[in-house]
Scaffold this active site. Structure first.
Site, PDB file in Angstrom:
ATOM      1  N   GLU A   1     -11.260  -2.092  -0.738  1.00  0.00           N
ATOM      2  CA  GLU A   1     -11.939  -2.804  -1.840  1.00  0.00           C
ATOM      3  C   GLU A   1     -13.463  -2.846  -1.708  1.00  0.00           C
ATOM      4  O   GLU A   1     -14.159  -2.651  -2.707  1.00  0.00           O
ATOM      5  CB  GLU A   1     -11.384  -4.233  -1.963  1.00  0.00           C
ATOM      6  CG  GLU A   1     -10.049  -4.342  -2.682  1.00  0.00           C
ATOM      7  CD  GLU A   1      -8.860  -4.162  -1.764  1.00  0.00           C
ATOM      8  OE1 GLU A   1      -7.738  -4.464  -2.176  1.00  0.00           O
ATOM      9  OE2 GLU A   1      -9.063  -3.691  -0.617  1.00  0.00           O
TER      10      GLU A   1
ATOM     11  N   GLU B   1      -1.577  -4.987   0.305  1.00  0.00           N
ATOM     12  CA  GLU B   1      -1.356  -6.428   0.187  1.00  0.00           C
ATOM     13  C   GLU B   1       0.083  -6.730  -0.230  1.00  0.00           C
ATOM     14  O   GLU B   1       0.656  -7.742   0.191  1.00  0.00           O
ATOM     15  CB  GLU B   1      -2.360  -7.018  -0.798  1.00  0.00           C
ATOM     16  CG  GLU B   1      -3.779  -6.986  -0.231  1.00  0.00           C
ATOM     17  CD  GLU B   1      -4.835  -7.460  -1.198  1.00  0.00           C
ATOM     18  OE1 GLU B   1      -5.513  -8.455  -0.907  1.00  0.00           O
ATOM     19  OE2 GLU B   1      -4.981  -6.817  -2.269  1.00  0.00           O
TER      20      GLU B   1
END
Length: 258
Positions: free
Chosen positions: A132, A112
């Site tokens: 995640e 990210e």
């Protein structure tokens, strides 16, 4: 600057490049609160300097970043700065161009961070992913919003839902990674590209980046009006006059950021 984020400058005079290095190699540069605050401190200082025109973000010890420090997360150490997001970067990237130099892993929050950069240079051995869901979490630092804007929708869905790792070569094919380098040469490749960017006029770079980022949500009716508000001051700047004069005189321009 903090020990968790090292800052080095490259170049002389105007158009310098600043290298920000996440410095937690023993933790695969997992991002904790200290890293997030260090990035904010560095960018706030550097954004105010007219002689710095571009940045490179990288990680120490052969890894970009394995994401959020889960051990810190369990103790309440959240790597988020209010108004700036994860790593002090994902919600409010700097106004100047930012190049990611990726070696090793760029996973979860590490990916990210790379997605928050404007350009990505990656080693042939580097790996990207949003794992995640495998940990009961969600890629909430922009990953599942930015990724489908950068690569085809169904590929982005596969990456986000499986949580699998993907090689840099695959993301290069998809246009997400700009350049592939030999292992260990990502920083060198990123610096080469950042210096090329930084050789251009600072005000023009900032305005260009802003239009590219913000125009994604502009309607046809408003796009040129909004663009004009951003770029018109550049056309009236001293640097614009200098650029024209340098071209006419067949010499390198001397930018002042004015």
């Amino acid at each position: 600057m903090s020990d968790e984020v090292l800052v080095e400058e490259s170049g002389e005079g105007s158009g310098r490049v600043a290298i920000l290095t996440i410095n937690r190699p023993k933790a695969r540069n997992a991002v904790n609160g200290a890293v997030a605050r260090g990035i904010v401190e560095a960018l706030d200082t550097l954004d105010a300097r007219p002689d710095i025109s571009a940045y490179v973000l990288t990680g120490a010890g052969g890894t970009f970043s394995a994401g959020m420090d889960l051990k810190g997360f369990l103790t309440g150490d959240f790597p988020v700065v209010e108004g700036r997001g994860f790593g002090g970067l994902t919600e409010a990237p700097p106004k100047k161009p930012l190049v990611a130099a990726v070696e090793g892993y760029a996973l979860a929050g590490g990916f990210e961070l790379a997605l928050a950069c404007d350009v990505i240079v990656a080693s042939a051995e580097s790996t990207f992913g949003l794992p995640e869901p495998k940990r009961g979490l969600v890629a909430g630092a922009g990953g599942i919003m930015r990724l489908p804007r950068r690569i085809p929708y169904h590929v982005a869905m596969e990456m986000a839902l499986t949580g699998d790792h993907y090689p840099a070569s695959r993301l290069y094919e998809l246009g997400l990674v700009n350049r592939i380098t030999e292992p260990g040469a990502a920083l060198e490749g990123a610096l080469e590209l950042a210096r090329k960017i930084a050789a251009n006029a600072p005000l023009a770079l900032v305005a260009t980046k802003r239009v590219v980022v913000e125009s994604q949500d502009w309607s046809l009716e408003e796009m040129f009006k909004k663009q004009a508000a951003i770029i018109n001051p550049v056309f009236g700047s001293k640097d614009a006059m200098e650029g024209a004069a340098a071209f006419a005189e067949k010499r390198a321009p001397r930018w002042k950021g004015e």
